[in-house]
Design an enzyme around this catalytic site. Sequence first.
Site, short mmCIF file in Angstrom:
data_model
loop_
_atom_site.label_atom_id
_atom_site.label_comp_id
_atom_site.label_asym_id
_atom_site.label_seq_id
_atom_site.Cartn_x
_atom_site.Cartn_y
_atom_site.Cartn_z
CG ASN A 9 -1.73 1.23 1.40
OD1 ASN A 9 -1.76 2.08 0.51
ND2 ASN A 9 -2.42 1.35 2.52
CE LYS A 11 -0.24 3.15 4.88
NZ LYS A 11 -0.16 3.24 6.32
CG HIS A 97 -5.91 1.85 5.25
ND1 HIS A 97 -5.46 2.76 6.18
CD2 HIS A 97 -4.90 0.97 5.05
CE1 HIS A 97 -4.21 2.44 6.51
NE2 HIS A 97 -3.85 1.37 5.84
CD GLU A 99 -3.01 5.38 6.87
OE1 GLU A 99 -2.99 5.42 5.64
OE2 GLU A 99 -2.09 4.86 7.55
CD GLU A 169 -3.41 -2.43 7.28
OE1 GLU A 169 -2.36 -2.72 6.70
OE2 GLU A 169 -3.98 -1.32 7.15
N GLY A 175 2.61 2.27 10.89
CA GLY A 175 3.56 3.36 10.75
C GLY A 175 4.28 3.72 12.04
CB SER A 215 5.34 -1.86 11.88
OG SER A 215 4.94 -0.53 12.15
N GLY A 237 4.99 1.30 4.72
CA GLY A 237 6.30 1.92 4.56
C GLY A 237 7.33 1.06 3.83
P1 13P Z 1 3.06 0.34 7.72
O1 13P Z 1 3.59 -0.95 7.14
O2 13P Z 1 3.79 1.54 7.26
O3 13P Z 1 2.92 0.25 9.21
O4 13P Z 1 1.57 0.51 7.14
C1 13P Z 1 0.66 -0.54 7.26
C2 13P Z 1 -0.55 -0.18 6.47
O5 13P Z 1 -1.30 0.69 6.84
C3 13P Z 1 -0.77 -0.90 5.22
O6 13P Z 1 -2.04 -0.66 4.72
#
Ligand code: 13P
Length: 253
Positions: A9, A11, A97, A99, A169, A175, A215, A237
Amino acid sequence: MRTPLIAGNWKMYKNINEAAELATTLKNVLKDVAADKAEVAICPPFTDLQVVSAVIKGTNIRLGAQNMYAAQEGAFTGEISPLMLRSAGVHYVILGHSERRQYFKETNEDINKKIKMAIEHSLFPILCVGEKLEERENGTTFNVIKTQLTGCLAGIPKDKIGSIVVAYEPIWAIGTGKTATPDQAQEVHKFIRETLVSLYDQVTADAVRIQYGGSVKADNAKTLMNMPDIDGALVGGASLKADSFEAIVKFYK
Ligand code: 13P
């Protein structure tokens, strides 16, 4: 046998040139990943979909989007429809998601509409669920996950569940560099599968892939992915650089 799905992802990162460059590198380094061992997907921002689609055409890498609006077309300024995603070569679409839930106030009802519309247009939703830190601390993780699953999957018949991937998640792990331990993740993944059994049946639930996200890095992927109910990863990330994403995918080669 559930084929694990490793999805990146991206983002809100990567302009068109950067996206083309990363996709080209991934295409080269991941070309010998056997499709029966692992499925790989990358989910760039909308503006990159077309260029990334052209780059990965003819490979085993699938294209995913990060969101979608629940209508075919119409006066919905700023939104993107399932038909548009299909025409850009999209296969998966991440829905719900955290977010989107947190910053854009998406509810389980909104996500449910999107999932239905995605399936109607032959897209494959990656449905994200997960608890906040305070919910984990006050012991309501399972309630939160159950409410999310029940709400997001309401009215979706058994024969359509095969096109859905669930991604667990935990919000406190996204993150932050904090990962759920393999046991913590497995406990929730098992609960997700049991909830799917109660909503559908054992055979249906056993066929659903449940990814872990939060993560995920090369150094923790292996122990997480060894757990019986963890069927791949949704990587944030670490999917933005070819070498770190490759290292996670290569675990399955
Ligand atoms: P990270 O791997 O950066 O923690 O993000 C996870 C995520 O939100 C994937 O959709």
